[in-house]
Scaffold this motif. Structure first.
Motif, short mmCIF file in Angstrom:
data_model
loop_
_atom_site.label_atom_id
_atom_site.label_comp_id
_atom_site.label_asym_id
_atom_site.label_seq_id
_atom_site.Cartn_x
_atom_site.Cartn_y
_atom_site.Cartn_z
N ALA A 191 42.26 29.99 17.53
CA ALA A 191 42.73 31.29 18.01
C ALA A 191 44.16 31.56 17.58
O ALA A 191 44.50 32.69 17.19
CB ALA A 191 42.60 31.34 19.53
N HIS A 192 45.01 30.54 17.66
CA HIS A 192 46.42 30.69 17.27
C HIS A 192 46.52 31.07 15.79
O HIS A 192 47.25 32.01 15.42
CB HIS A 192 47.16 29.39 17.55
CG HIS A 192 48.65 29.49 17.37
ND1 HIS A 192 49.48 28.40 17.45
CD2 HIS A 192 49.45 30.55 17.09
CE1 HIS A 192 50.73 28.79 17.23
NE2 HIS A 192 50.74 30.09 17.01
N ILE A 193 45.79 30.36 14.95
CA ILE A 193 45.85 30.63 13.52
C ILE A 193 45.27 32.01 13.20
O ILE A 193 45.82 32.76 12.39
CB ILE A 193 45.12 29.52 12.74
CG1 ILE A 193 45.90 28.19 12.87
CG2 ILE A 193 44.93 29.90 11.26
CD1 ILE A 193 45.17 26.98 12.36
N ALA A 194 44.17 32.36 13.85
CA ALA A 194 43.54 33.66 13.59
C ALA A 194 44.45 34.82 13.95
O ALA A 194 44.39 35.89 13.33
CB ALA A 194 42.22 33.76 14.36
N ARG A 195 45.30 34.64 14.95
CA ARG A 195 46.22 35.71 15.33
C ARG A 195 47.29 35.98 14.27
O ARG A 195 47.84 37.05 14.17
CB ARG A 195 46.91 35.38 16.66
CG ARG A 195 46.02 35.51 17.88
CD ARG A 195 46.85 35.56 19.15
NE ARG A 195 47.63 34.34 19.36
CZ ARG A 195 47.20 33.27 20.00
NH1 ARG A 195 45.97 33.24 20.51
NH2 ARG A 195 47.99 32.21 20.16
N HIS A 196 47.55 34.95 13.46
CA HIS A 196 48.62 35.07 12.47
C HIS A 196 48.09 35.31 11.05
O HIS A 196 48.75 35.99 10.25
CB HIS A 196 49.48 33.81 12.45
CG HIS A 196 50.40 33.69 13.62
ND1 HIS A 196 49.94 33.34 14.89
CD2 HIS A 196 51.73 33.89 13.75
CE1 HIS A 196 50.97 33.31 15.72
NE2 HIS A 196 52.05 33.64 15.05
N VAL A 197 46.95 34.73 10.72
CA VAL A 197 46.43 34.79 9.35
C VAL A 197 45.07 35.46 9.36
O VAL A 197 44.12 34.96 9.94
CB VAL A 197 46.32 33.37 8.74
CG1 VAL A 197 45.77 33.46 7.31
CG2 VAL A 197 47.66 32.67 8.76
N GLU A 198 45.01 36.59 8.69
CA GLU A 198 43.75 37.33 8.59
C GLU A 198 43.22 37.25 7.18
O GLU A 198 43.95 37.50 6.22
CB GLU A 198 43.96 38.80 8.97
CG GLU A 198 42.70 39.62 8.94
CD GLU A 198 42.94 41.07 9.36
OE1 GLU A 198 42.01 41.88 9.22
OE2 GLU A 198 44.07 41.37 9.81
#
Length: 327
Positions: free
Chosen positions: A317-324
């Motif tokens: 979730a953390h990564i998905a919020r920053h990298v799309e």
């Protein structure tokens, strides 16, 4: 973050040997070794360290600058990179040379024997970063990946003069570099990339201990294959990030470049180093499962699922919020 990636652009000739190299090598005959391997297949793929890293960054939406030299045969390759988000304006096209060639044989244990023909890469030393930036844009970070050694030294010095932070990635060229050259490439780098073997070779070449290397760089990233990645900073703080398990390892060529692309993309999108390394490991395994360094495809769902399975839902979730991942 805008990232410039300097280094090799090449065509890969990838072959597989249906056996183990170790069974063909006689220890008491190494002084006069002469071997020929009958390979099972041949794949021609786009490659080169800088191009591979830039391709991964492009897939993750960062529009990197690719700085390197290619040959008169580059038109189709260049169009491919542009279509995948890479800015190829800085690429120098050498009319009298072919693009560099990487020839690699992989055995059943994923061991590799390779050769590299420089071709147009020798003209990389003629590329001026100040002139490149004047025509394009100023990057926030420059990656100095394996290239013509004189080009690596020139671009490192130019970045220092321009005040552009450096990511040093001497890797395959360590064997050709002298101690003073290694020190010039590494000293003061914000990031330093090596694999496990290269980390020892770098220390030997530079005449530095591991502690001295850590004192001279911001973060030292060491890839360890199936054992993951270690991130080391001054003060002996080390973080280990496990690898993302592969469903089936098809070809290890370019997996390290995939890691670098994911890690740099994570940092570029504001992730902390550990999370960025988790993204890098996920991308590395994606590359590992395909033949060819730029043949893989990304979707937000599959990438997030890989990260979740290995590092947990909070990390995903953390990564998905920053990298799309662009559609």
């Amino acid at each position: 973050m805008r990232i410039a990636v300097t280094g090799s652009i090449a065509t890969d000739h990838l072959m597989s040997f249906p056996g183990n190299f170790s069974e063909q090598i006689l220890p008491d005959r190494l002084a006069r070794i002469s071997l020929s391997f009958l390979v099972g297949d041949l794949h021609l793929r786009r490659g080169g360290v800088a191009a591979n890293i830039a391709f991964g960054l492009g897939l993750l939406g960062l529009s990197p600058l690719l700085v390197g030299a290619a040959g008169a045969d580059f038109a189709e390759y260049g169009a491919w990179l542009q279509a995948h988000g890479v800015d190829i304006r800085p690429v120098r096209v050498a009319a009298q040379h072919q693009t560099a060639r990487f020839l690699c044989i992989t055995d059943e244990q994923q061991n590799q024997i390779a050769a590299f023909y420089a071709g147009a890469m020798v003209e990389s030393r003629e590329i001026s970063l100040p002139e490149t930036i004047a025509r394009t844009h100023r990057p926030d970070l420059a990656v100095i990946a394996p290239d013509d050694p004189q080009a690596m030294l020139r671009h490192t010095q130019e970045c220092r003069e321009l005040g552009i932070p450096l990511a040093a990635d001497p890797s395959q060229q360590l064997a050709r570099l002298e101690g003073e050259e290694v020190r010039r490439l590494v000293d003061g780098a914000r990031l330093l990339f090596t694999n496990e073997y290269e980390s020892a070779l770098l220390c030997e070449k530079a005449g530095w201990t591991e502690h001295q290397v850590r004192d001279r760089v911001g973060t030292w990233i060491t890839t360890r294959g199936g054992d993951g990645v270690t991130l080391a900073t001054a003060g002996d703080r080390t973080v280990t990030v496990p690898a993302v398990p592969a469903k089936e390892a098809a070809d290890p060529t370019g997996a390290g470049d995939g890691f670098r692309a994911g890690y740099l993309a994570g940092l570029g999108r504001g992730l902390p180093h550990e999370r960025a390394a988790q993204l890098g490991c996920a991308l590395a395994t994606t590359v590992l499962e395909s033949v060819g360094t730029q043949e893989y495809r990304l979707t937000a769902h599959t990438l997030s699922a890989r990260i979740c399975d290995t590092y947990g839902p909070d990390a995903a979730a953390h990564i998905a919020r920053h990298v799309e991942v662009p559609a």
